[in-house]
Design a protein around this motif. Structure first.
Motif: not given
Length: 463
Positions: A93-97
C-alpha cells in the motif's frame, strides 16, 4: 515481520527506448536477483515483496538494505521504487502511494486509503456509500455482518494487516536449470529481429548464473513459428540454434555478440511469435583472477572470444588450429581442425578398428636429429625431383650437407586413414638458386616396393 516492496517503472521496458530498455530482465529473474538478499521473496500483484526481518541486520539495517537494493538493481535504465512496511499488505500500500506521489498517513495501517488494498477493490463503491474510505474505518465494521456481506477474503486481509493472522506465501526458489520463454512484442519475420527479446532472456540468464555460481558453456535459443504450413509445405513447430563457448563465462556481452552473429546467418521459415532460451551445459564458476601489473590488464577481447566470434561469423570450418599427431612423417605430424572443436576430447577407438600408434624404437631415437634441423617451411606434399645421373636436382644439382636422418613409419595405417608406409633417409642439401632445402630418398624394400628405383623428393625449405 519487516517487508520491503519493490517496483520497476513499466515504461522502461518499451522497445522504442532501445538497448537500455532491453536490459530489463523478466519478472522471474528479478525474483532470483532478490534471493541474494533474503530467502523469502514473492511476487504480489505488481510488486516484488521481500521479507527481511531475519536478515536485515546483516545488511546494516533496513534503510541501508534499501539503498543497496536501489544501487545494485539489475534493470539497466529502469527506475526502481521501494517502500517498507510491517506486513506485506502495508508495504504494498505504501508503494502504491509513493507511485502516485501521495504521502503516507500518520496512522499505519488504519489511515491507508482503501483503494491501496487489493482485496477491497471489488467493493470500493459500496464501502464508499457506507462512509468507509480507509483501512481503519472498514476494520471497525461489525465482523459478523461484514463477513456475510463482503465475504472472508477482505476480512482475512484486514486481519493480516493488523497482525491477527499469519501470512502465507509460495516463496520463489532458484531452478536447477535455466529455461525461460518470452512472447515477442510483434511477429518477427527475420532472425535478427529476435535479438531485442533475446537480450531480456540473456539478462535473466546472467542473474541465474551468478546466483548459482555457474558459467555458461552451451546455450540453445529456440523460436516458435506462427504458421504450420506455408506455400503448401508443412513447417516444423520450432527452429533453434546453439551457441557454445570454449570456457565457462558469465559475460553477457560476449554471449550477446555470439548470438547476434548466429542470428545474422539464420533464416526463419515463417514469422516467429515466441522465443525460449535454455542452458545445455554449465560449469562451476571459479571467478576471475586479477592483477596489479599493467601488462596483465590488457584491453580488448580475449583470444578464445575472438575465435568464437569469427567462427560464428565465417563458419567453423574457416577458423582452424593445428593439432599434433603421433606420426613421424613430417607431412603428417599435424592436422588442422575447427578451433571450436580444439578442446573436445576425441572418442577412444573400440573394436577391430582400434589401432595403437607405435613408439619409435631405440635405433630410431638415436637416428633422430634435433628439432632445430627441421625446416621452417614444409610443402603440403613432397615434390618428386628430377635426377642428373645419381644426383637430385632442384634449380640446379643439389649438394648434400647433413644427413641421413632415417624414418620408418606409416606401416600401421591403411589407405582410408592416409597410412602410406614411409622408409626415408632425410638430408639437408644446398641448391645453387634456392639455398638450403630439405630432401629425402625413398629406400627400396622388398616389403613395400617391388622395383629397385631410387627416388628423391623435396620436403621443405630453410629461411
Amino acid at each position: 515481520m519487516h517487508w520491503i516492496a519493490l517496483q520497476w517503472s513499466p515504461e522502461s521496458a518499451d522497445p522504442a527506448e532501445g538497448a537500455e530498455a532491453a536490459a530489463l530482465p523478466t519478472p522471474e529473474a528479478l525474483g532470483w536477483w532478490a534471493l541474494r538478499y533474503t530467502p523469502h521473496v514473492v511476487w504480489i500483484d505488481e510488486a516484488l515483496m521481500l521479507e527481511v526481518s531475519a536478515c536485515e541486520r546483516l545488511w546494516g539495517g533496513r534503510l541501508s538494505l534499501m539503498r543497496q537494493l536501489v544501487h545494485e538493481q539489475p534493470a539497466a535504465g529502469a527506475t526502481l521504487r521501494g517502500a517498507p512496511g510491517a506486513t506485506s499488505l502495508e508495504a504494498l500500500a505504501r508503494l502504491r502511494l509513493f507511485a502516485r506521489g501521495e504521502k503516507r498517513p500518520r496512522e499505519l495501517p488504519a489511515g491507508l486509503p482503501l483503494d491501496t488494498l487489493s482485496a477491497a477493490r471489488a467493493h470500493l463503491d459500496l464501502l464508499a456509500r457506507l462512509g468507509c474510505r480507509t483501512w481503519g474505518e472498514v476494520a471497525a465494521l461489525p465482523r459478523g455482518g461484514f463477513v456475510r456481506r463482503f465475504g472472508t477474503e477482505l476480512r482475512d486481509a484486514l486481519d493480516v494487516a493488523w497482525g491477527l493472522r499469519p501470512e502465507s506465501h509460495d516463496w520463489l526458489t532458484l531452478p536447477d536449470v535455466f529455461e525461460q520463454r518470452l512472447e515477442l512484442p510483434a511477429l518477427a519475420e527475420t532472425a535478427p529481429e529476435l535479438m531485442w527479446s533475446a537480450n531480456r532472456l540473456l539478462s535473466a540468464l546472467q542473474i541465474w548464473l551468478r546466483a548459482r555460481q555457474r558459467g555458461a558453456r552451451s546455450l540453445e535459443l529456440q523460436w516458435t513459428l506462427d504458421l504450420k504450413r506455408l506455400n503448401g509445405v508443412n513447417l516444423p513447430t520450432h527452429q533453434q540454434l546453439t551457441v557454445r563457448t570454449a570456457e565457462p563465462t558469465q559475460d553477457m556481452a560476449h554471449l550477446r555478440r555470439l548470438l547476434s552473429e548466429k542470428l545474422a546467418l539464420a533464416t526463419l521459415a515463417a514469422p516467429a511469435s515466441w522465443i525460449r532460451l535454455r542452458t545445455l551445459e554449465t560449469d562451476p564458476w571459479a571467478g576471475a583472477s586479477t592483477s596489479f601489473l599493467p601488462e596483465d590488464n590488457r584491453k580488448g577481447d580475449k583470444l578464445h572470444e575472438m575465435v568464437e566470434r569469427l567462427s560464428a561469423r565465417l563458419g567453423p570450418q574457416q577458423v582452424v588450429v593445428p593439432e599434433a599427431q603421433a606420426d613421424h612423417r613430417p607431412e603428417r605430424t599435424q592436422s588442422w581442425r575447427p578451433a571450436l572443436q580444439a578442446n573436445a576430447k576425441p572418442a577412444a577407438p573400440s573394436g577391430s578398428k582400434a589401432r595403437k600408434q607405435p613408439k619409435p624404437d631405440a635405433s630410431q631415437q638415436q637416428q633422430q636429429q634435433p628439432d632445430a634441423l627441421y625446416p621452417a617451411w614444409l610443402l603440403p606434399e613432397p615434390l618428386l625431383l628430377e635426377m642428373d645421373g645419381e644426383r637430385p636436382c632442384y634449380r640446379g644439382p643439389l649438394g648434400k650437407l647433413v644427413g641421413p636422418q632415417r624414418i620408418e613409419a606409416g606401416w600401421w595405417g591403411d589407405k582410408e586413414e592416409g597410412g602410406q608406409p614411409a622408409m626415408r633417409d632425410y638430408y639437408i642439401a644446398e641448391s645453387p638458386e634456392a639455398g638450403l632445402v630439405w630432401i629425402f630418398r625413398e629406400r627400396p624394400s622388398a616389403r613395400f616396393s617391388a622395383s629397385g628405383e631410387v627416388r628423391w623428393y623435396l620436403q621443405g625449405f630453410y629461411a
